[in-house]
Design a protein around this motif. Structure first.
Motif, PDB file in Angstrom:
ATOM      1  N   ARG A 251       0.829  -1.212   0.000  1.00 38.21           N
ATOM      2  CA  ARG A 251       0.000   0.000   0.000  1.00 38.21           C
ATOM      3  C   ARG A 251       0.859   1.256   0.000  1.00 38.21           C
TER       4      ARG A 251
ATOM      5  N   ASP B 152      -1.645  -0.698  15.233  1.00 38.38           N
ATOM      6  CA  ASP B 152      -2.622  -0.550  14.156  1.00 38.38           C
ATOM      7  C   ASP B 152      -3.222  -1.878  13.703  1.00 38.38           C
TER       8      ASP B 152
ATOM      9  N   LEU C 220     -13.583  -3.015  13.209  1.00 35.63           N
ATOM     10  CA  LEU C 220     -13.554  -1.677  13.817  1.00 35.63           C
ATOM     11  C   LEU C 220     -13.050  -1.723  15.256  1.00 35.63           C
TER      12      LEU C 220
ATOM     13  N   LEU D 224     -11.710   4.316  13.050  1.00 36.00           N
ATOM     14  CA  LEU D 224     -11.188   3.249  12.189  1.00 36.00           C
ATOM     15  C   LEU D 224     -11.756   3.316  10.780  1.00 36.00           C
TER      16      LEU D 224
ATOM     17  N   TYR E 187      -9.320   4.028   7.520  1.00 36.08           N
ATOM     18  CA  TYR E 187      -9.308   2.698   6.917  1.00 36.08           C
ATOM     19  C   TYR E 187      -8.099   2.555   5.998  1.00 36.08           C
ATOM     20  N   GLN E 188      -7.363   1.503   6.152  1.00 31.85           N
ATOM     21  CA  GLN E 188      -6.165   1.209   5.360  1.00 31.85           C
ATOM     22  C   GLN E 188      -5.037   2.217   5.585  1.00 31.85           C
ATOM     23  N   GLU E 189      -5.208   3.094   6.557  1.00 25.63           N
ATOM     24  CA  GLU E 189      -4.153   4.070   6.814  1.00 25.63           C
ATOM     25  C   GLU E 189      -3.883   4.186   8.294  1.00 25.63           C
ATOM     26  N   LEU E 190      -4.264   3.187   9.041  1.00 25.97           N
ATOM     27  CA  LEU E 190      -4.086   3.267  10.494  1.00 25.97           C
ATOM     28  C   LEU E 190      -2.616   3.417  10.856  1.00 25.97           C
ATOM     29  N   ASP E 191      -1.758   2.815  10.025  1.00 21.13           N
ATOM     30  CA  ASP E 191      -0.328   2.878  10.326  1.00 21.13           C
ATOM     31  C   ASP E 191       0.227   4.283  10.157  1.00 21.13           C
TER      32      ASP E 191
END
Ligand SMILES: Cc1cc2nc3c(=O)[nH]c(=O)nc-3n(C[C@H](O)[C@H](O)[C@H](O)COP(=O)(O)OP(=O)(O)OC[C@H]3O[C@@H](n4cnc5c(N)ncnc54)[C@H](O)[C@@H]3O)c2cc1C
Ligand code: FES
Ligand code: FES
Lengths: 767, 158, 286
Positions: free
Chosen positions: A111, B22, B63, C33, C37-41
């Motif tokens: 990603r 995360d 979530l 969240l 989404y998909q960017e939590l890091d």
């Protein structure tokens, strides 16, 4: 002859599924596997000037990044026309076109790498309206010299023009006392199969062979296309269906992950996995084709339809996929299950920059039915006919001739399904509040099962007795949840007189199973059902032959019962396992194959043929709605469905399709729409693209009509697609019945309904 | 990268992990514990395919951060009942034809369990409300509701 | 990379926030969240307030206090709240589905500041005050709290600790109605909370707050003024609806056009008003 056929046998895969055990594509993994992520076009219609992946390649954890420049030898792909590039070189035509693929040690790194790829592009005019696309000055989405230019009708953005001519439509209109003309429109709909596109691939450099695990509605067809694109022999690519498939609805006919996975497996030398997000899936993958139907109908005073003319425009989106077929089929069936002497139709398949259209439950017939059943209802209303009586007056019966010129000789359920649904429905109830109004609507439809139209549609299945006395059925027919596995087991059990528990199904694998055709076109019960029946019958013949030889007694004295071959009037018997071993040792194993390959035909110039489809499924639904006249909300209170499936091999399965199909139809009628703003998907997630929840749906009452006598096994026909087709027009007809508004476009959102109610109120005030 | 200690009970057994902040609960279950019955279909709380019980409450595991489950007790579909001892809901789903593609099934079962744990005799409408967070594209919900009602009314065939 | 800290007391949380201003607070995570989404890091750090017991309490009585970590489910199912502030429970019960209500919190709902937040309108008509704790503790009327979609008056180092309001009087009643594009799991296209005070068969007072028709939850003061003091049997409902429609200025978005929102808000309000009047007294026994 009914043993296991017609019974509510439990689904063969239900136990594993309630335990959470089956491995779907996204559940697969292998030692040393890499993760793929894909970079999509930043613009729906643009010249791609530069794709620079150098920074991404440097990111630790990234193993490989490819752009079109790295794989110039790849061929184009597509279900009918090969107009799609795996990675676009010069131009993007929709938002789901791919510019680069990253393979990395983990998804997170992949990603991050995507964000490091730099793209320069020059935006072009985005065409999102097919009407604009057809204008002479509209920029061409596919330039000349494209793969399509050999198509006779290919000009500009029009990919195909198809015709239907039956009788003399002008003479028919001249005969009519009334002419009714209306235009109806349908929308982009997403399949929303709960399982997202995903898969895994592995390349074996020793044998130069690829293995791909990814769901396919038709493994052998995808195998052919992928092998061609990669420039390899078919036998170098093995496709294995994962243990279960989480819904399909037409979406899994098209290529999704199937080329990029084996490609990257080879280029990286490692197993690779690609799992799309919901957003990716919604942007990249096919949609239900949006249509414009312009219908003109001529009627005599006594209610006889004398002529029907259809002009149909379908938005294929950026690529052809199967849209050309969907769109001409929609045109072919757009006069419904009515016996009309004079029919004329023309359809246009048009490219735009929207996400491309593909098969979705009904394949044009769903959209067409919305148009013709609205048209029929409007006519009935305007002429003061009871809606059911008006349909009955013109309905297909044995001996009727379809718009394609096919004389219906058997299993014609229109009248029966109308009468059954009407009787079961009874009357409507009383509104629950002063600002609410109730209405009843009905719709009746027909659906041609199988590919028809002269396509060499067939299915092959195998059956054998294993050494432990069990039966193994091998078929590549994809069970996407609809239950064809269960049907095949029931049919084999019935033929062989062996309990379903003693029957196993081989994995669907292109290396070991033969072509079963597609799980689409409502064809597997008929096609693979017949193939399994034939295979089982051939196997039974071999069992009897071997039993005759080994037990030394004539055929009439033998029976199979519960896995044994029994000699009547004696205690002598032999287990099928023993028999199988003997047979194998003697070089005549108890194995058989069955192939169902019926003939159909059509003349594409006129759309006429003798047997255009092998069978037609009929379905009538009655629905009751309550409309909130102040907010425009529509509450569907009841759905009564009466599908004619010939013979219900498994009534629970038929009901399941009817219920699920009706709810999909309800979603399409009231809330579902993939919205594009200049080619950009506005609602690529499930919080803005809404499908019905458990609170939005009524109980669906299904009364199965069994007209029998169809060409499927034991007189069966299919149900998958026709299950959903009447629902949307029936709901619209019920809304009109409730509040007197005439809606022509799906979906009937509260907003549209309220606006129409207000407009009508204003009209009344003016009068 | 910083990792944080995580202790939790999953399907009755205690586990200890060191996880990144995360990491989502759904990823912990699926990727690290290989409890693949829990599905992901949207990642945004909209579909319910990832539903598990966390300290007795149904949650969307997409979530919840894994680390937020520290000290919690999680039950997934794998913990609902085994092949030999099916949970009544699992039996009912099979008997009533409530399973088609099966992708929504684990989440549906967990929501149904949560519903019946808190309201053992729900009405049909209450069952509908209890499933509102779980999408099913195949069944139209009818047979799922039938199955849950059968369990609530003790109408399971043996 | 994302750091994580889960204090067990409010004071530790407050101290941590003073030091780490870029840290994001996470409560139920149902908004956070999704937003990441998909960017939590890519989040710098998270402070999970989920272990702070003092934020989980509901205090009932003349003065009601609901801790920031109380979930929608706990509000919706709370017998005392159901009896005395049904509008709030109606709001909580209509958030998402069970899984979302089991995790989503009161604090998160307000701080996320969605114009469609289902708890905001009912709390607004209750005259709620939010307590913000940072370097000091401040009380902010909810009416002054929202500044725009996703924007509030909060400072980066503040924590929303609780929401307070007075128990409605015996002659008050409330209701909350929501309109969405489907019957569950739908963000409001428009929503209305109403609280009324009935005296001597007159609408002695009322407060109206709408969701999803403006950048922030919107009080309909003019409509309140129009109807205030009217006799219950002579309520000018149609005029009230028209006034309300004139008073709001919604926008077009994926959930509905401005025009539709305006049209539907009128009847929605009328129904909420009548329900609120109906609820007077009914809810006050015990
Ligand atoms: C599928 C789905 C459906 C939904 N449906 C609805 C709906 O119908 N109606 C509705 O109103 N909402 C809905 N929501 C939104 C959401 O569930 C609620 O707003 C919820 O209350 C948020 O609370 P949380 O604890 O999960 O917030 P979190 O996600 O933990 O936090 C949200 C924001 O608030 C901050 N924050 C949280 N608590 C505090 C605190 N105490 N002090 C300071 N900052 C804090 C966080 O830093 C973050 O910025 C839905 C969400 C989803 C995923
Ligand atoms: S994946 Fe969690 S709710 Fe959809
Ligand atoms: S069974 Fe397929 S989504 Fe529910």
């Amino acid at each position: 002859m009914k043993g296991y056929v017609g019974k509510r046998i439990q689904k063969v895969d239900a136990l594993d599924k309630v335990l959470g055990k089956p491995l779907y594509s996204v559940d697969l993994d292998m030692e040393g596997m890499l993760y793929l992520k894909v970079l999509y076009s930043p613009h729906p219609h643009a010249l791609i000037k530069k794709v620079d992946a150098s920074k991404a390649r440097e990111l630790p954890g990234v193993v490989k990044v490819i752009t079109a420049a790295d794989v110039p030898w790849l061929k184009t792909y597509g279900l009918i026309f090969k107009d799609q590039e795996v990675l676009v070189k010069e131009k993007s035509r929709y938002l789901g076109d791919r510019l680069a693929v990253v393979a990395a040690e983990d998804e997170k790194t992949a990603r991050q790498a995507l964000k490091l790829i730099e793209v320069d592009y020059e935006p072009l005019e985005v065409i999102s309206d097919p009407i604009r696309a057809m204008e002479p000055d509209a920029p061409r989405i596919h330039e000349s010299g494209q793969v399509l230019c050999d198509h006779p009708y290919n000009k500009g953005n029009v990919l195909a023009i198809d015709h239907l001519v039956k009788g003399d439509v002008e003479a028919g209109f001249a005969e009519a006392d009334h002419i009714f003309e209306n235009e109806f429109r349908t929308q982009h709909v997403d399949h929303v199969a709960l399982e997202l596109e995903a898969g895994m691939a592995f390349y074996d450099s020793d044998t130069d062979c690829y293995t791909l695990w990814a769901p396919c509605q038709w493994t052998h067809d995808i195998q052919t296309d992928v092998a061609r694109v990669l420039g390899i022999r078919m036998d170098q690519l093995r496709i294995v269906q994962p243990g279960a498939i989480g819904g399909a609805f037409g979406r899994r006919e098209d290529i999704s992950v199937h080329i990029i996975l084996p490609l990257m497996a080879k280029l990286t030398g490692r197993p690779v996995k690609w799992a799309m997000t919901r957003g990716e899936s919604m942007i990249m993958m096919t949609k239900r084709t949006p249509f414009i139907f312009r219908l003109k109908t001529g009627i005599k005073k006594d209610g006889t339809i004398t002529a029907w003319q259809s002009e149909v425009i379908g938005d294929s989106g950026a690529y052809a996929s199967t849209a050309g077929s969907i769109i001409h089929q929609a045109m072919y069936v757009s006069s419904g299950p009515y016996d009309i002497p004079n029919v004329k139709g023309v359809s246009y398949t048009v490219y735009t920059n929207n996400t491309y259209s593909g098969a979705m439950r009904g394949f044009g017939a769903t959209e067409a039915a919305f148009a013709y059943e609205r048209q029929m209802d409007c006519i009935a209303r305007d002429m003061g006919w009871d809606p059911a009586e008006f349909r009955l007056k013109n309905a297909f019966r044995i001996g009727s001739c379809t718009s394609n010129g096919q004389i219906l000789t058997t299993s014609v359920g229109t009248v029966d399904t109308i009468l059954t649904a009407r009787e079961h429905f009874g009357g409507k109830g009383i509104a629950t509040a002063p600002h609410k109004k109730r209405g009843v609507g009905m719709a009746t439809i027909m659906f041609g099962c199988g590919y028809g139209e002269g396509f060499p549609d067939h299915s092959i299945a195998g059956a054998k007795v294993t050494d432990d006395g069990r039966i193994l059925i091998s078929s590549a027919a994809a069970d996407v949840g609809q239950g064809v596995k269960t049907i095949m087991v029931q049919i084999a059990a019935n033929v062989l007189n062996i309990p379903p528990e003693s029957i196993d199904l081989a994995d669907s694998d292109t290396a070991t199973t033969r072509n079963a055709g597609s799980t689409s076109a409502t064809r597997q019960t008929i096609f693979s059902g017949n193939a399994v029946k034939l295979a089982a019958e051939n196997l039974l013949g071999k069992i009897f032959h071997r039993g005759n030889v080994e037990l030394g007694r004539a055929y009439p004295e033998l029976s199979t019962i519960d896995g044994d071959l029994i000699l009547h009037g004696t205690t002598r018997q032999m287990s099928l396992g023993e028999l199988a071993k003997i047979a194998r040792d003697k070089g005549e194993p108890l194995e058989a194959e069955g192939c169902y390959f019926p003939r159909t035909d059509i003349d594409y110039g006129s759309g006429q043929g003798d047997v255009v489809y092998v069978a037609y499924t009929y379905n009538t639904q009655y629905v009751e709605v309550e409309v909130d006249t102040e907010t425009g909300e529509v509450d569907v209170l009841r759905i009564v469905a009466a599908p004619d499936v010939g013979t219900a091999i498994n009534p629970t399965g038929v009901e399941g399709q009817s219920e699920g199909g009706s709810v999909m139809g309800l979603g399409m009628a009231l809330m579902e729409e993939q919205i594009f703003n200049k080619g950009i998907t506005v609602n690529p997630d499930l919080s803005t693209y809404l499908i019905p929840t458990s609170l939005d749906v009524p109980d669906v009452e299904t009364i199965i009509v069994e007209s029998g006598d169809a060409c499927g096994p034991f007189g069966a026909k299919g149900i998958g697609e026709p299950a959903m087709i009447p629902t949307a027009p029936a709901i619209f007809n019920a809304i009109e019945d409730a509040v007197g508004i005439r809606l022509y476009d799906m979906p009937a959102t509260p907003e549209k309904v309220l606006a129409a109610i207000k407009a009508k109120d204003r009209e009344v005030e003016h009068e | 990268m910083a990792k944080y200690p995580l202790d939790l009970v999953v399907n009755g057994s205690k586990y200890h992990f060191e996880v990144e902040a995360d990491l989502r609960l759904v990823d912990l279950l699926r990727e690290q514990m290989k409890l693949l019955g829990t599905k992901e279909s949207c990642g945004k709380g909209e579909c319910g395919a990832c539903t598990v019980l966390m300290d007795g409450k149904s949650v969307a595991s997409c979530l919840v951060l894994a680390i937020q489950a520290n000290g919690s007790e999680i039950v997934t579909v794998e913990g609902l009942g085994g092949e030999e001892a099916l949970h009544p809901l699992q039996q009912a789903f099979i008997q009533h034809g409530a399973v088609q593609c099966g992708f929504c099934t684990p989440g549906m079962l967990m929501s149904a369990k949560y519903l019946l744990d808190n309201n053992p005799r729900p009405t049909r409408e209450e069952i509908r409300a209890g499933l509102a967070g779980n999408l099913c594209r195949c069944t139209g919900y009818v047979k799922i509701i039938d199955a849950i009602q059968a369990v609530a009314e003790g109408r399971l065939e043996q | 990379m994302t750091t994580y800290f889960a204090p067990s007391t409010l004071s530790k949380a407050v101290a941590y926030m003073q030091e780490n201003q870029t840290t994001k607070i996470i409560a139920g995570g149902t908004d956070l969240l999704v937003a990441h989404y998909q960017e939590l890091d890519r989040l710098p750090g998270l402070m999970d307030i989920g272990n702070i017991a003092e934020l989980k309490t509901i205090t009932t009585g003349q003065e009601v206090e609901i801790g920031a970590l109380v979930t929608h489910e706990e509000i919706a199912d709370h017998p005392w709240l159901q009896q005395h502030v049904p509008a709030l429970c109606q709001g909580a019960a209509q958030v998402g589905g069970p899984q979302i209500r089991n995790r989503g919190t009161l604090g998160g709902n307000l701080v996320h500041a969605s114009p469609a937040a289902d708890l905001a309108p009912p709390l607004m008509v209750l005259g709620a005050v939010v307590e913000l704790t940072g370097s000091s503790q401040v009380q902010v009327p909810l009416e002054e709290f929202f500044k725009g979609p996703g924007k509030t008056v909060m400072e980066p180092n503040q924590i929303l600790t609780k929401v307070k309001f007075s128990k409605p009087a015996a002659n008050q009643g409330g209701a909350y109605l929501k309109l969405g594009k489907r019957k569950a799991m739908a963000i409001a296209t428009a929503s209305v909370a109403v609280i009324v005070t009935v005296d001597n068969n007159r609408l002695a007072d009322l407060r109206i707050c709408l969701g999803s028709v403006a950048p922030v939850p919107l009080r309909a003061h003019k409509t309140e003024d129009l109807l205030r003091g009217q006799r219950l049997d002579l309520l000018e409902l149609a005029a009230g609806e028209r006034q309300l429609q004139a008073e709001i200025s919604p926008i077009d978005d994926i959930r509905g056009s401005a025009e539709y929102r305006r049209q539907a808000a009128g009847p929605l309000f009328r129904r909420a008003l009548l329900q609120a009047i109906n609820n007077v007294g009914v809810t006050q026994h015990g």
